[in-house]
Design a protein around this motif. Structure first.
Motif, PDB file in Angstrom:
ATOM      1  N   ALA A   1      -4.000  -3.271  -3.347  1.00 17.39           N
ATOM      2  CA  ALA A   1      -4.084  -2.630  -4.658  1.00 17.39           C
ATOM      3  C   ALA A   1      -5.153  -3.279  -5.538  1.00 17.39           C
ATOM      4  O   ALA A   1      -5.756  -2.609  -6.377  1.00 17.39           O
TER       5      ALA A   1
ATOM      6  N   GLU B   1      -3.249   7.796  -5.003  1.00 15.72           N
ATOM      7  CA  GLU B   1      -3.956   7.184  -3.874  1.00 15.72           C
ATOM      8  C   GLU B   1      -4.966   6.130  -4.318  1.00 15.72           C
ATOM      9  O   GLU B   1      -5.188   5.153  -3.596  1.00 15.72           O
ATOM     10  N   ALA B   2      -5.592   6.313  -5.490  1.00 14.33           N
ATOM     11  CA  ALA B   2      -6.651   5.391  -5.914  1.00 14.33           C
ATOM     12  C   ALA B   2      -6.236   4.522  -7.102  1.00 14.33           C
ATOM     13  O   ALA B   2      -7.066   3.910  -7.748  1.00 14.33           O
TER      14      ALA B   2
ATOM     15  N   ARG C   1       1.026   3.621  -3.041  1.00 14.94           N
ATOM     16  CA  ARG C   1      -0.055   4.578  -3.350  1.00 14.94           C
ATOM     17  C   ARG C   1       0.007   5.827  -2.487  1.00 14.94           C
ATOM     18  O   ARG C   1      -0.857   6.694  -2.593  1.00 14.94           O
TER      19      ARG C   1
ATOM     20  N   PRO D   1      -4.378   1.184  -8.761  1.00 14.03           N
ATOM     21  CA  PRO D   1      -4.118  -0.185  -8.294  1.00 14.03           C
ATOM     22  C   PRO D   1      -2.637  -0.548  -8.359  1.00 14.03           C
ATOM     23  O   PRO D   1      -2.262  -1.536  -8.980  1.00 14.03           O
TER      24      PRO D   1
ATOM     25  N   SER E   1       0.830  -1.209   0.000  1.00 15.55           N
ATOM     26  CA  SER E   1       0.000   0.000   0.000  1.00 15.55           C
ATOM     27  C   SER E   1       0.864   1.260   0.000  1.00 15.55           C
ATOM     28  O   SER E   1       0.390   2.334  -0.391  1.00 15.55           O
TER      29      SER E   1
ATOM     30  N   GLU F   1     -13.981  -2.140  -4.376  1.00 19.06           N
ATOM     31  CA  GLU F   1     -13.411  -1.627  -3.116  1.00 19.06           C
ATOM     32  C   GLU F   1     -13.717  -2.545  -1.927  1.00 19.06           C
ATOM     33  O   GLU F   1     -12.909  -2.642  -1.003  1.00 19.06           O
TER      34      GLU F   1
ATOM     35  N   GLN G   1      -8.427  -1.438  -5.651  1.00 16.99           N
ATOM     36  CA  GLN G   1      -8.451  -0.037  -6.085  1.00 16.99           C
ATOM     37  C   GLN G   1      -9.014   0.072  -7.488  1.00 16.99           C
ATOM     38  O   GLN G   1      -8.406   0.671  -8.364  1.00 16.99           O
TER      39      GLN G   1
END
Lengths: 100, 100, 100, 100, 100
Positions: C62, B70-71, B64, B73, B61, C70, C65
């Motif tokens: 990930a 941040e969003a 990101r 993948p 994570s 979600e 995302q």
């Protein structure tokens, strides 16, 4: 967490802006008998650890659970300097005796 | 984080829409003595790294934790170009000396 | 992310309700020279990938995302169909040339 | 989660302030036949586990899903003391019989 | 996700209170040709899987993406009972034929 020995440092000028001021340590993992393993990690220092000290290294999102590091792209951090490791009643490591 | 050497690039047209504009680098991990390991990763470039440069790669994570990502993948990102790696008082790598 | 080749599919009727409509692909990882590795993963398809295509696989949080995923219990997803992989100036893979 | 045997303890004075009061256990993983593996982890104790007991160890962000630990930099925790492990109808471990 | 075969169960009385009512399965991973691997995991059962069934196992924070499990310290969960696994046009596993 994993037990590791601090072996060195990594220096970088060109990096994510949020990493300004972060000290990067090269830490090498140690097995439960105290032998150095081939695996290493570059971890952000959170506790002022010095070369050759044994430390606890946390990995994954845990590395960002420190004040000021919540939004840094860190996946490993030194979170404790080890005083003693005791396995089956025997001290595998004692900071006071310095590196058995 | 892990130390890696930038080896190449991956290009994709058909992908998650949020990945538009992301540059994918093939990075190969390096051991603490500076030797290339068989493991590699495809990492999003966050710092403008070039072929053969040594970089810090963050995984999970943490990849990101960069503005705008941040969003996305992403599970791996290049977050720093390395100037020097020093292990036990010896320079394993120095960007200035270019690839020892 | 890792480079993988789509090898097959997994079908399940009895599953977490949130997984309805998710297509599960068996993807086998490829090393940086283009050889198939013994490791595989079952990944949710996000881009309409077909058998034998080379893809980018993201793992961990990930994989969630993506719009609509979600809250699904996914830890791996195909996020891109690869056009080319270039290592040290040489094309290891080119979709146009189909599977070198 | 992984099955592990509690082997020892780690003590640290100089650490992240949020780790005050956390007990660190050295736990060694066990294979599905009950043999000790070379891999170990240092895990926060959440259930009062003692030396030689078999426990369940959770890793990653799961280690922080306990009241009071949400903001601690933990990536491993002991979440259960095992009564029995049964594989294919045979008891691999039973706490009552103490360590087969 | 990984393909695994349900091999057994783990029972625990003394555990994190949030784990009350969770069924723990010992699942052993299977390679893409259908052979049992030495690796196993203890996973929370989300779908009523039985001994010897082939299942999909999700790991990491994905294991908590199920209603009621959001705050449990789980890092692995069974999220689907597999009907068929098809690799390169051949059925590696079919639940109807029971364990090839």
């Amino acid at each position: 967490m994993r037990i590791a020995k601090v072996r060195g440092t990594v220096v970088s000028t060109q990096k994510e802006p949020s990493l300004q001021g972060v000290k990067f340590l090269v830490v090498q993992f140690v097995d439960e008998a105290g032998q150095l393993l081939p695996d290493y990690e570059v971890a952000a220092d959170g506790v002022g650890a010095g070369i050759d000290e044994w430390v606890l290294v946390t990995r994954g999102s845990a590395a960002r659970q420190r004040p000021g590091s919540e939004a840094r792209p860190l996946d490993a951090a030194v979170i404790a300097i080890i005083d003693t490791v005791n396995v089956e009643g025997r001290f595998v490591y004692s900071k006071r005796d310095q590196y058995r």
